[in-house]
Design a protein around this motif. Sequence first.
Motif, PDB file in Angstrom:
ATOM      1  N   LEU A 352       0.827  -1.211   0.000  1.00 49.88           N
ATOM      2  CA  LEU A 352       0.000   0.000   0.000  1.00 49.88           C
ATOM      3  C   LEU A 352       0.858   1.257   0.000  1.00 49.88           C
ATOM      4  O   LEU A 352       0.503   2.266  -0.619  1.00 49.88           O
ATOM      5  N   GLY A 353       1.990   1.194   0.686  1.00 52.23           N
ATOM      6  CA  GLY A 353       2.849   2.361   0.741  1.00 52.23           C
ATOM      7  C   GLY A 353       3.492   2.698  -0.586  1.00 52.23           C
ATOM      8  O   GLY A 353       3.770   3.872  -0.865  1.00 52.23           O
ATOM      9  N   GLU A 354       3.743   1.698  -1.435  1.00 53.16           N
ATOM     10  CA  GLU A 354       4.448   1.929  -2.686  1.00 53.16           C
ATOM     11  C   GLU A 354       3.533   2.005  -3.910  1.00 53.16           C
ATOM     12  O   GLU A 354       3.982   2.369  -4.990  1.00 53.16           O
ATOM     13  N   SER A 355       2.264   1.654  -3.742  1.00 55.43           N
ATOM     14  CA  SER A 355       1.364   1.577  -4.901  1.00 55.43           C
ATOM     15  C   SER A 355       0.569   2.859  -5.079  1.00 55.43           C
ATOM     16  O   SER A 355       0.181   3.518  -4.110  1.00 55.43           O
ATOM     17  N   GLU A 356       0.296   3.193  -6.349  1.00 52.79           N
ATOM     18  CA  GLU A 356      -0.557   4.331  -6.656  1.00 52.79           C
ATOM     19  C   GLU A 356      -2.020   3.921  -6.749  1.00 52.79           C
ATOM     20  O   GLU A 356      -2.921   4.751  -6.559  1.00 52.79           O
ATOM     21  N   VAL A 357      -2.276   2.645  -7.020  1.00 52.18           N
ATOM     22  CA  VAL A 357      -3.639   2.132  -7.101  1.00 52.18           C
ATOM     23  C   VAL A 357      -3.587   0.627  -6.850  1.00 52.18           C
ATOM     24  O   VAL A 357      -2.571  -0.030  -7.130  1.00 52.18           O
ATOM     25  N   CYS A 358      -4.662   0.095  -6.299  1.00 53.49           N
ATOM     26  CA  CYS A 358      -4.763  -1.342  -6.043  1.00 53.49           C
ATOM     27  C   CYS A 358      -6.097  -1.872  -6.554  1.00 53.49           C
ATOM     28  O   CYS A 358      -7.099  -1.141  -6.596  1.00 53.49           O
ATOM     29  N   THR A 359      -6.101  -3.132  -6.907  1.00 48.90           N
ATOM     30  CA  THR A 359      -7.344  -3.849  -7.138  1.00 48.90           C
ATOM     31  C   THR A 359      -7.336  -5.086  -6.249  1.00 48.90           C
ATOM     32  O   THR A 359      -6.269  -5.585  -5.865  1.00 48.90           O
ATOM     33  N   ILE A 360      -8.515  -5.566  -5.923  1.00 48.80           N
ATOM     34  CA  ILE A 360      -8.658  -6.717  -5.035  1.00 48.80           C
ATOM     35  C   ILE A 360      -9.476  -7.780  -5.742  1.00 48.80           C
ATOM     36  O   ILE A 360     -10.542  -7.497  -6.302  1.00 48.80           O
ATOM     37  N   GLY A 361      -8.967  -8.996  -5.733  1.00 53.96           N
ATOM     38  CA  GLY A 361      -9.703 -10.134  -6.271  1.00 53.96           C
ATOM     39  C   GLY A 361     -10.075 -11.083  -5.152  1.00 53.96           C
ATOM     40  O   GLY A 361      -9.301 -11.297  -4.222  1.00 53.96           O
ATOM     41  N   VAL A 362     -11.280 -11.644  -5.252  1.00 53.05           N
ATOM     42  CA  VAL A 362     -11.763 -12.547  -4.207  1.00 53.05           C
ATOM     43  C   VAL A 362     -12.305 -13.811  -4.845  1.00 53.05           C
ATOM     44  O   VAL A 362     -13.102 -13.754  -5.785  1.00 53.05           O
ATOM     45  N   ASP A 363     -11.847 -14.952  -4.320  1.00 53.01           N
ATOM     46  CA  ASP A 363     -12.380 -16.250  -4.734  1.00 53.01           C
ATOM     47  C   ASP A 363     -12.922 -16.912  -3.476  1.00 53.01           C
ATOM     48  O   ASP A 363     -12.161 -17.290  -2.587  1.00 53.01           O
TER      49      ASP A 363
END
Length: 568
Positions: A352-363
């Motif tokens: 989180l500290g190094e990313s400009e954006v995240c996506t989350i996948g859930v199975d």
Amino acid sequence: MSAIEALPRFACPDWWEKLQAGEVPIADVPVNEAKAARVLAFFNRLRLPDVPGNPPMSEACGDWFKTILVVFFASEDPETHRELVWELLCMVPKKNSKSTYVAALGLTALYMEEAPNRQMLLVGPSQNISERCFDQAQGMINLDDKLKLIFKVQEHLKTVTRRKTGSKLEVKTFDTSIVTGEIPVLTIIDELHELGKKAKAAKVMQQIRGGGITKVRGKVLMITTQSDEMPTGIWKSELKKARAIRDGKAGPAPIMLPVLYEFPEEFQRNEKYWRDRDNWHLVLPNLGLSIDEQALEDDYENNGKVSKEAEQIWASQHLNIEIGVGLGGDAWSGAVHWEPAAAGWITLDRLLGESEVCTIGVDWGGADDLAALAVLGRRARDKVWLLWVRAWARETVFKSRPQIADALRGFEEDGDLRVVSSPELQAAEAAEICDRVRLAGRLPEAGGIGLDAAGIALLLDALEEMGMVSPLVQAVQQGWKLQTAISTVPLKLESRRMLHADQPIMNWAVGNAKQELKGSNYMVTKQASGAAKIDPLMAAFDAAMLMFNNPQAAPPIGDFLANPIMVI
């Protein structure tokens, strides 16, 4: 100083050449010749209890094992006269008389130990293997009247005692309470690879090895076949260490001597090579003794070749071909690039500290399945993708899937798998992680959380309670529609444009994944992978499908710096 003298201790860069020449694939180790002679004299008199005619070890044991025996018990620095080999790891395929030979080795050690009241352990991963080892030792004693005078056998305790010294060789089944009281002066572990599936195995090994720093140093001998599934846990770490020592990449003075009967990695990946029966003898030192060549070929034809899965298991056991990453024609194409893309520094905080954006996948999974969540970040400075996963299981999984129960307990110890009491708690914990990513301002306004639509009602409720609904939350279509992730993620791994946190549960899932061609599309599905679990990988594919949309992060909610990441 010669090139050989300049090598780190126990390095054996010509191990493959030695195997091709029919030699033991180890470095030259100086030994005390007088002690070696005494070790061999006792060992050679022992007789095989389960072979017609009960031949002595002098005739029935392969020279390869006698070499191991001598260097393990009689290694000696010619200048300091101190022992050099305190640990030994031997990986040799099935049916090379491992259990019989280590039973004889254990009796030899008990006879050679002159100090009083010492403890030795011969440990098997299961009751069947432990009893097999004990039965072989007992059988050898019963065949020799002189040995009956030397040793006392207590069958109900699975213990052999040397009458003169009171020292004991105890045959035990692996358990987390196996080492109590005195640290053993010798521990022999049969089928080490099975311990990779057991929780807390690493802690037990640390306790066993605690004797190595005392004045009465403890020795450890590990002997095993390759695993019949992707190496995990302590087996993965010990094998990696042994290969590093063999290749001269583990420091100048290791104490473990590796003896690995395996093909080089490029030949393990080359199915045409290891399927060629003319090459089998290279890793089968007991061929012609305990292994009949024609019987081995017949077994391969009639059992090993019945299916792709059966062949991989057969090859792992009889040829030490490593299953999992990069092996098998139906492995996911990204598997071969997975291990080099590991970045152990990745945590959710760092991501989180190094990313400009995240996506989350859930199975998501049912009561007898795993659930998994993957956070995929796009690093601000270079657009490299960073991956971290978390999985959940309920106690019902351990009852319904006992074949993977030990592996799952290991992942629980790693902290990558949470075992929870209810589906509601499982959903709440997953939603909490999603909310932490949102509060950090790393999720886009739309398409930030992607779900496999099957069985997610409780998770949707938990997300909604925290204000996370459509269009932030979206369903990700499965099957052939995951083709983009299945085919593109391998390219990113190969170019190191995607790095992962080197989590054992994720490495396991990648090794389990099977890829199949349906029409013009490659698919990785739970059905194709059978009973093996791939849920964390499927969650990563879901996150990747959203990241392909080139999302932009929404503004942070609240003061993120005042709310540090608290991962459950």
